[in-house]
Design a protein around this motif. Sequence first.
Motif, PDB file in Angstrom:
ATOM      1  N   LYS A  91     -21.095  37.440 -26.247  1.00 21.61           N
ATOM      2  CA  LYS A  91     -19.471  37.264 -26.141  1.00 21.61           C
ATOM      3  C   LYS A  91     -19.444  36.500 -27.065  1.00 21.61           C
ATOM      4  CE  LYS A  91     -16.342  39.054 -23.146  1.00 21.61           C
ATOM      5  NZ  LYS A  91     -16.266  40.359 -23.730  1.00 21.61           N
ATOM      6  N   LEU A  92     -19.813  35.456 -27.193  1.00 22.18           N
ATOM      7  CA  LEU A  92     -19.097  34.224 -27.786  1.00 22.18           C
ATOM      8  C   LEU A  92     -19.158  34.572 -29.314  1.00 22.18           C
ATOM      9  CD1 LEU A  92     -17.797  31.800 -28.368  1.00 22.18           C
ATOM     10  CD2 LEU A  92     -19.934  30.227 -28.599  1.00 22.18           C
ATOM     11  N   ARG A  99     -18.891  31.560 -37.680  1.00 28.28           N
ATOM     12  CA  ARG A  99     -18.720  30.268 -37.699  1.00 28.28           C
ATOM     13  C   ARG A  99     -18.873  29.569 -36.523  1.00 28.28           C
ATOM     14  NH1 ARG A  99     -14.302  30.509 -42.070  1.00 28.28           N
ATOM     15  NH2 ARG A  99     -15.940  31.119 -43.507  1.00 28.28           N
ATOM     16  N   GLY A 100     -16.969  30.764 -35.364  1.00 28.16           N
ATOM     17  CA  GLY A 100     -15.787  29.336 -34.848  1.00 28.16           C
ATOM     18  C   GLY A 100     -17.000  29.394 -33.713  1.00 28.16           C
ATOM     19  N   LEU A 203     -18.969  20.582 -39.144  1.00 30.87           N
ATOM     20  CA  LEU A 203     -18.262  21.184 -40.947  1.00 30.87           C
ATOM     21  C   LEU A 203     -19.284  21.899 -41.611  1.00 30.87           C
ATOM     22  CD1 LEU A 203     -17.457  17.373 -41.899  1.00 30.87           C
ATOM     23  CD2 LEU A 203     -16.022  19.126 -40.929  1.00 30.87           C
ATOM     24  N   LEU A 204     -20.498  21.381 -41.800  1.00 35.44           N
ATOM     25  CA  LEU A 204     -21.800  22.373 -42.858  1.00 35.44           C
ATOM     26  C   LEU A 204     -21.412  23.757 -41.920  1.00 35.44           C
ATOM     27  CD1 LEU A 204     -23.883  23.134 -44.458  1.00 35.44           C
ATOM     28  CD2 LEU A 204     -25.366  22.058 -42.656  1.00 35.44           C
ATOM     29  N   ALA A 205     -21.375  24.422 -40.552  1.00 36.67           N
ATOM     30  CA  ALA A 205     -21.403  25.789 -39.943  1.00 36.67           C
ATOM     31  C   ALA A 205     -19.888  26.124 -40.542  1.00 36.67           C
ATOM     32  CB  ALA A 205     -21.513  25.360 -38.746  1.00 36.67           C
ATOM     33  N   PHE A 206     -19.300  25.283 -40.343  1.00 41.41           N
ATOM     34  CA  PHE A 206     -18.149  25.449 -40.334  1.00 41.41           C
ATOM     35  C   PHE A 206     -17.538  26.611 -41.764  1.00 41.41           C
ATOM     36  CE2 PHE A 206     -13.741  25.810 -41.726  1.00 41.41           C
ATOM     37  CZ  PHE A 206     -12.470  26.165 -41.280  1.00 41.41           C
TER      38      PHE A 206
END
Length: 485
Positions: A91-92, A99-100, A203-206
Amino acid sequence: MNSNIDDTLPSGGAASVAASAPASWSELFRGRNAFYALALAGGVTLHAVNMYIATTVMPSVIADIGGLDFYAWATTLFVAASILGAALTAKLLKSAGPRGAYVIATLLFCIGTLVCSLALNMPVMLAGRAVQGLGGGFLYALAYGLTRVVLPERLWGRAIGLISAMFGIATLIGPAIGGVFAEYGAWRAAFWSLLPFAALFALLAFATLPRSSWDHNERVSVPFLQLVLLMGAVLAVSAGSLSAETTWKLVGLLAGLLLIALIAAVETGAKARLLPKKSFRISTPLGALYLMIALLMLSMQPEIFVPYLLQKLHGQSPLWAGYLAALMAIGWTVASFLSSRWQERGGDRLVLAGPVLALAGLVLLAVFLPVEGGGDWSLLAPISAGLILVGFGIGLAWPSLVTRVYQNAPATEQDLAAGGMTTVQLFAIAFGTACAGMVANFAGIAEPSDVAGASSAAFWLGGIFAVAPAIGVLVAVKVVRLTGR
């Protein structure tokens, strides 16, 4: 990366690429695959390092703020909340995108970590651990869920091996951080020291993960009733484990088993499900695979009491007790690396060997861990071997089991199968941890000055949990028959 890759994955997804040739480790770390692998591994590393920090510092936490009766609950609530996170991951992902989702998961993890570092009593610590668990469950499930989305099928085994390897890295970092801070009476700093690294990971994931996924077709529904029953099963066993009365311990255990049976009944006709259709039937490939995963997870649950028992019975410092307990995860990591190479030609044999080795390890623990010693290596050596064998057996079978879940899941339930795999894994850990707390308290571990109680607990933890891999040997035969190549 070009804008198309940065914002969304190409239509059809990386997972649709045919596994035409065996993959190498270098391919996993080449091009955009390297960014995805680093992001997936980073989230699991954060989750795993925290687990080993918490395991290592908990004896110091208990000495400072009290709450020995709730020792197992610190892990039980953490994993119970992780189950909720795993179940809500699909769901997320659908609402926030890869990213989110990773940023939200990391934020929750940071909030829980901060609460733990500020706790003045055990109830506050348990609340912080629950929030940590929710964020950690998201991070862990996202790694498995996105593996099949962002990577080609021929790299699945390597990626799963890498994810498992992060627990090995955590065994080097987590006990060191927790042990050093515990030695100096600064266990709170062990928690908040994770916050800068969590911020860097966010920050890396974004910066690297796609904003959205190609996989838009699967309908995502939240199985609220099943989740309530699932949480109830874990908490019922945990509550029963706290009682001094044998009757209430048994009531808690029976209530937990009844709630599991109710989940299976509800799942049969539910529109919103925890697992793909027919997953509660051992006669189906997914049913056998999920049961195998659950039994292997149950096999390792005595681990949560190992640091305490090594300090109590074998004179080990918090640092060394943490490192010795981490041998189980090191065994898992080494075996996962080896298994990701061997499964292409001998996956069936790996599935069969896994529970056999785990059973041998638990027998060693049941024999040698209860014997009181002052650091005598004639006792510590077989204890260490037992811990390694349990982890090695699980790691040997793990990449093959996870890959087979992907391969046997219906095309319309891929996200559900991936999230369900993590849900089953974490539920087995939570249920097993609660049972471990029940066994340990029943055996007399709740009295800090009672060495005999600690010895009794060590024996019963090893002996009773050895039943799980023993059954696992039989289930492994079923798995190979249904999914073997």
